[in-house]
Scaffold this motif. Sequence first.
Motif, PDB file in Angstrom:
ATOM      1  N   ALA A   6       0.814  -1.219   0.000  1.00  0.00           N
ATOM      2  CA  ALA A   6       0.000   0.000   0.000  1.00  0.00           C
ATOM      3  C   ALA A   6       0.841   1.261   0.000  1.00  0.00           C
ATOM      4  O   ALA A   6       0.345   2.345  -0.254  1.00  0.00           O
ATOM      5  CB  ALA A   6      -0.924   0.010   1.217  1.00  0.00           C
ATOM      6  N   VAL A   7       2.125   1.135   0.297  1.00  0.00           N
ATOM      7  CA  VAL A   7       2.978   2.317   0.297  1.00  0.00           C
ATOM      8  C   VAL A   7       3.074   2.839  -1.138  1.00  0.00           C
ATOM      9  O   VAL A   7       3.383   2.078  -2.054  1.00  0.00           O
ATOM     10  CB  VAL A   7       4.384   1.954   0.807  1.00  0.00           C
ATOM     11  CG1 VAL A   7       5.296   3.169   0.745  1.00  0.00           C
ATOM     12  CG2 VAL A   7       4.295   1.427   2.215  1.00  0.00           C
ATOM     13  N   PRO A   8       2.777   4.120  -1.333  1.00  0.00           N
ATOM     14  CA  PRO A   8       2.857   4.647  -2.692  1.00  0.00           C
ATOM     15  C   PRO A   8       4.265   4.438  -3.257  1.00  0.00           C
ATOM     16  O   PRO A   8       5.245   4.712  -2.597  1.00  0.00           O
ATOM     17  CB  PRO A   8       2.570   6.143  -2.496  1.00  0.00           C
ATOM     18  CG  PRO A   8       1.873   6.237  -1.204  1.00  0.00           C
ATOM     19  CD  PRO A   8       2.358   5.112  -0.368  1.00  0.00           C
ATOM     20  N   ARG A   9       4.299   3.926  -4.475  1.00  0.00           N
ATOM     21  CA  ARG A   9       5.614   3.649  -5.064  1.00  0.00           C
ATOM     22  C   ARG A   9       6.194   4.922  -5.626  1.00  0.00           C
ATOM     23  O   ARG A   9       5.542   5.611  -6.404  1.00  0.00           O
ATOM     24  CB  ARG A   9       5.458   2.626  -6.208  1.00  0.00           C
ATOM     25  CG  ARG A   9       4.794   1.352  -5.806  1.00  0.00           C
ATOM     26  CD  ARG A   9       5.666   0.564  -4.859  1.00  0.00           C
ATOM     27  NE  ARG A   9       6.920   0.189  -5.481  1.00  0.00           N
ATOM     28  CZ  ARG A   9       7.183  -1.066  -5.855  1.00  0.00           C
ATOM     29  NH1 ARG A   9       6.313  -2.021  -5.690  1.00  0.00           N
ATOM     30  NH2 ARG A   9       8.355  -1.343  -6.385  1.00  0.00           N
ATOM     31  N   PRO A  10       7.404   5.258  -5.258  1.00  0.00           N
ATOM     32  CA  PRO A  10       8.013   6.433  -5.860  1.00  0.00           C
ATOM     33  C   PRO A  10       8.597   6.105  -7.232  1.00  0.00           C
ATOM     34  O   PRO A  10       8.873   6.992  -8.025  1.00  0.00           O
ATOM     35  CB  PRO A  10       9.136   6.793  -4.875  1.00  0.00           C
ATOM     36  CG  PRO A  10       9.483   5.513  -4.214  1.00  0.00           C
ATOM     37  CD  PRO A  10       8.261   4.643  -4.240  1.00  0.00           C
ATOM     38  N   ALA A  24      -2.464  13.147   7.328  1.00  0.00           N
ATOM     39  CA  ALA A  24      -2.751  12.803   8.716  1.00  0.00           C
ATOM     40  C   ALA A  24      -3.225  11.354   8.838  1.00  0.00           C
ATOM     41  O   ALA A  24      -3.630  10.922   9.898  1.00  0.00           O
ATOM     42  CB  ALA A  24      -3.808  13.748   9.288  1.00  0.00           C
ATOM     43  N   LEU A  25      -3.206  10.622   7.752  1.00  0.00           N
ATOM     44  CA  LEU A  25      -3.835   9.294   7.752  1.00  0.00           C
ATOM     45  C   LEU A  25      -2.813   8.167   7.616  1.00  0.00           C
ATOM     46  O   LEU A  25      -1.693   8.374   7.151  1.00  0.00           O
ATOM     47  CB  LEU A  25      -4.835   9.197   6.589  1.00  0.00           C
ATOM     48  CG  LEU A  25      -5.924  10.273   6.553  1.00  0.00           C
ATOM     49  CD1 LEU A  25      -6.744  10.122   5.295  1.00  0.00           C
ATOM     50  CD2 LEU A  25      -6.803  10.192   7.781  1.00  0.00           C
ATOM     51  N   ASP A  26      -3.245   6.979   8.005  1.00  0.00           N
ATOM     52  CA  ASP A  26      -2.426   5.786   7.845  1.00  0.00           C
ATOM     53  C   ASP A  26      -2.276   5.403   6.373  1.00  0.00           C
ATOM     54  O   ASP A  26      -3.084   5.800   5.539  1.00  0.00           O
ATOM     55  CB  ASP A  26      -3.113   4.609   8.552  1.00  0.00           C
ATOM     56  CG  ASP A  26      -2.680   4.550   9.995  1.00  0.00           C
ATOM     57  OD1 ASP A  26      -1.573   4.998  10.287  1.00  0.00           O
ATOM     58  OD2 ASP A  26      -3.467   4.041  10.796  1.00  0.00           O
ATOM     59  N   VAL A  27      -1.269   4.591   6.095  1.00  0.00           N
ATOM     60  CA  VAL A  27      -1.015   4.207   4.708  1.00  0.00           C
ATOM     61  C   VAL A  27      -2.225   3.547   4.061  1.00  0.00           C
ATOM     62  O   VAL A  27      -2.603   3.865   2.937  1.00  0.00           O
ATOM     63  CB  VAL A  27       0.149   3.202   4.619  1.00  0.00           C
ATOM     64  CG1 VAL A  27       0.731   3.203   3.227  1.00  0.00           C
ATOM     65  CG2 VAL A  27       1.202   3.493   5.637  1.00  0.00           C
ATOM     66  N   SER A  28      -2.838   2.617   4.791  1.00  0.00           N
ATOM     67  CA  SER A  28      -3.938   1.884   4.163  1.00  0.00           C
ATOM     68  C   SER A  28      -5.120   2.809   3.914  1.00  0.00           C
ATOM     69  O   SER A  28      -5.767   2.749   2.871  1.00  0.00           O
ATOM     70  CB  SER A  28      -4.362   0.726   5.062  1.00  0.00           C
ATOM     71  OG  SER A  28      -4.792   1.222   6.301  1.00  0.00           O
ATOM     72  N   ALA A  45      -4.425   5.077   1.020  1.00  0.00           N
ATOM     73  CA  ALA A  45      -4.676   4.423  -0.269  1.00  0.00           C
ATOM     74  C   ALA A  45      -6.158   4.479  -0.609  1.00  0.00           C
ATOM     75  O   ALA A  45      -6.535   4.799  -1.738  1.00  0.00           O
ATOM     76  CB  ALA A  45      -4.187   2.978  -0.215  1.00  0.00           C
ATOM     77  N   GLN A  46      -7.013   4.210   0.383  1.00  0.00           N
ATOM     78  CA  GLN A  46      -8.465   4.237   0.109  1.00  0.00           C
ATOM     79  C   GLN A  46      -8.928   5.625  -0.303  1.00  0.00           C
ATOM     80  O   GLN A  46      -9.688   5.784  -1.261  1.00  0.00           O
ATOM     81  CB  GLN A  46      -9.243   3.823   1.363  1.00  0.00           C
ATOM     82  CG  GLN A  46      -9.082   2.363   1.718  1.00  0.00           C
ATOM     83  CD  GLN A  46      -9.700   2.069   3.073  1.00  0.00           C
ATOM     84  OE1 GLN A  46     -10.411   2.897   3.637  1.00  0.00           O
ATOM     85  NE2 GLN A  46      -9.432   0.879   3.586  1.00  0.00           N
ATOM     86  N   ILE A  47      -8.470   6.636   0.435  1.00  0.00           N
ATOM     87  CA  ILE A  47      -8.927   8.000   0.145  1.00  0.00           C
ATOM     88  C   ILE A  47      -8.427   8.446  -1.230  1.00  0.00           C
ATOM     89  O   ILE A  47      -9.170   9.033  -2.019  1.00  0.00           O
ATOM     90  CB  ILE A  47      -8.428   8.968   1.234  1.00  0.00           C
ATOM     91  CG1 ILE A  47      -9.059   8.624   2.585  1.00  0.00           C
ATOM     92  CG2 ILE A  47      -8.734  10.420   0.861  1.00  0.00           C
ATOM     93  CD1 ILE A  47     -10.526   8.898   2.676  1.00  0.00           C
ATOM     94  N   LEU A  48      -7.172   8.141  -1.512  1.00  0.00           N
ATOM     95  CA  LEU A  48      -6.631   8.554  -2.810  1.00  0.00           C
ATOM     96  C   LEU A  48      -7.344   7.837  -3.946  1.00  0.00           C
ATOM     97  O   LEU A  48      -7.636   8.430  -4.988  1.00  0.00           O
ATOM     98  CB  LEU A  48      -5.117   8.315  -2.860  1.00  0.00           C
ATOM     99  CG  LEU A  48      -4.311   9.195  -1.891  1.00  0.00           C
ATOM    100  CD1 LEU A  48      -2.833   8.862  -1.969  1.00  0.00           C
ATOM    101  CD2 LEU A  48      -4.526  10.668  -2.169  1.00  0.00           C
TER     102      LEU A  48
END
Lengths: 576, 323
Positions: free
Chosen positions: A257-261, A495-499, A502-505
């Motif tokens: 879930a970490v955004p890939r750079p 301000a949010l967790d990684v997971s 991901a949902q919000i994005l």
Amino acid sequence: MSELLEIENLDVDFVTRRGTIHAAKNVSITVTAGEVLGLVGESGAGKSTIGNAVIDLLEPPGQVSAGSIRFNGEELRGKTDDQMRHIRGDRIGMIFQDPQTSLNPLLRIGEQLTETIRKTKGVSQSVALANAEELLESVGISEARARLKSYPHQFSGGMRQRVVIALALAGDPDLIIADEPTTALDVSVQAQILDLIRGLCKSRNLGVIIVTHDIGVIANIADRVAVMFRGNIVETGDVGQILGNPQHEYTKSLIAAVPRPDKRLHRFNSVDYIDGTAGGDSALNRIDINSHWLGRKSQLQQTATMQSKEVSAIAVKDLSIAFKLQGAILKRNRRMLQAVDQVSFAIASGESFGLVGESGSGKSTVARLIAGLLTPDSGSVELVGTNVLGKQKDPQIKAARLNLQMIFQDPYSSLNGRLRVLDIVAEPIRFYKQSDNEKHTRQLVYDLLEHVGLGKDAALRYPHEFSGGQRQRISIARALASRPRILICDEPTSALDVSIQAQILNLLKDLQDELGLTLLFISHDLPVIRQMCDRVAVMRNGAICEIAATEELFNNPQHEYSKHLLGLMPRMDVIG
Amino acid sequence: MLAYILRRLGQSVLVMAAVSLISFSLFNFVGDPVNNMVGQEATREDRVRIRQELGLDDPIFIQYFRFVSNAVKGEFGLSYRVRRPVDVLIKERLPATLELVAVSAVIALVVGICAGVYTGIRRDGWLSKTILSTSLVGVSLPTFIIGIGLIYLFAVTLRWLPSSGRAGVVELGWWKTSFLTVDGWRSIILPALTLSLFQLTMVLRLVRSEMLEVMQTDYIKFARARGLSERSINFVHALKNTLVPVITIIGINIGGLIAFSVITETVFQWPGTGLMFIQAVDFADVPIMAAYLCFVALVFVVVNLIVDLLYVTIDPRIRIAGR
């Protein structure tokens, strides 16, 4: 016994009226001297609880109910308050998340340092003062003697965190527990602080526990990693193994879930382990933009956008604003801060435009200028072809403004806690008279809430009943309620967790696809920008350094500062 | 810093000018001053002569200017009732009020802050609960009831303390003090206690709620994590952070104590300025009322100036912003 700290089968319970919450269950971890252990997990996983349990500072009603905590072979459980006081600070140091709040604002740095040194080492004031100076130098603060007389507010965030580290080191502890030490800091400062902690760990042969939700931090600093999920340690191992070859399902999805750079994906991987369906993407019922209310334009908008086929959604020209730092009667004595300096860009309709920079670079100020929350000193702002800097009551301008809504960073303070969600979301509808009657309004609100993945049951509840991610969904529903064509998202997920991020994005991406929204996306997080945006502007000290298509910027940055920023991105190359 | 003090002084002068205008207008609204001064048998000519002598025929702004320039020198004319200079009268009465206020302020601060810190830290102890509920009585009963109750208990029933008046006064130049004799202390305790009770409660509750808030902050948690002693955490780190709002309230209240000790002074027949003011109102003694008004305003202005300067010494962040 080579282990510095051994935690075995630790249980921490919070006994509340509604029953017992097990914050930590059967947790076993060890730390050796000279080693950095990363404790990673999402909020509520119980990582901070472990740190607090070790130094016996659990917030009541929290208590250790089982297990053992051995420090240098000595059992810490069952020690009296007085005995613990000599372990805290003397032998175990603590570093907290927010350097803005962890120093007493009314005491000089020197006073806070010498007080701690005298307590832990029992030396005289003059020795303590000399000691304090050395400490400040060792954490990289220059002119330490003079800085001892400063108050915390006279330091920048990164410098303050250095002072906090100096305080934690004051008693020459063997173990440092750092609870999210860099979360509140800028990327460049974050890298420096992590280097400092790692350097101190090696040079002083300290054991370090880094508690964090940020996989990037772990990748940069940790030797070993323990992954926590809902109070359990699900996996422990070397950093290379955990990040490169995770065994447990939760670890796998967390890392994914970490955004890939390094490359662009169409959608974010969400952490779908166990609770993945909560507000998951499939819950969204797709809407047909042509028939749905959200797609229809209100009369106001129609008058404004009729002629604008090929016009930019947002066009900003030579925008400048200066803030007064220090007032004076004579103009030359005033100290001004040029927060935004001659900024120009245009965003095409339907485009995602990123604005990236460190804190203080002026990116949020640009957003506020465009949204009309601030009035610029000079320059122009055009929304869908209408110059909106003028009389705000002008119907033409009002109509143009209706096209734009904003989503703020902090989901906790951006919703009025005294209003029900129904009223929060309905406010723009009522204000702009977008519905025929109250029944229709309610129907629209229910619809919007369904649409952002909350369900209409949310309407009658109050914001405090929701988690951070859910609140951000409410913010999005509220923003959509005036049927905007443009959304400004100011750090919507920092301000949010990684997971949850991901949902919000993903939700934002879906909405953009369905509704043809234009996004102005502001973030300091380069990987997120890479995933979200078509084009990016890099800002520094109020000015734009470079505007480029996202892929071009990431692959071939032109400006020195862009290269610098990209160089600071957490190295995720360990991930396979 | 100097500029800040000067600006505050400038504001103070404005406030005083406004109050002096109001005080001055008292002379014109509360009856004809000449009527108040001369007897029934005065002739028309006499009245005209007195008017001229007093300058009452001059344009109003000249009269006001004269009033202000006299007021600056501390002269407010003769009291209508006792035919003595007002400034002398106030000077005679002032020590009594100031001593009363000083004692009650010390009681309110010492007891209020200690009890506030205690109840803030041991929020669930039985003593805290007792203190809190007792203090509620302190605010909800009017001052005169408390005063009468104390007199009944300590003076009438137990006969420990005198019921009223100011005994055992020693003269130090023009200042008459009751601090130097046992009798003086005995007579000041009851009125001072009565006067302090409301302030005490206010300070207590304010310190308590601020303490509760401060104890939740990160820097207190961090201080704990460094193993600092409870005493240092409570009284150095926490208390100092509660002080800014407390000082604001105390500043306003001490002004109020001096100005409006009227009720307490009446109940205890304490010969202070408050009692004098009440008597002046009864007799429409305009010079005293005007002087008292100016005096009270001066007290408020000075106290608030001191409070502002205290802020700056306590909270360095204000030093930056306030310049």
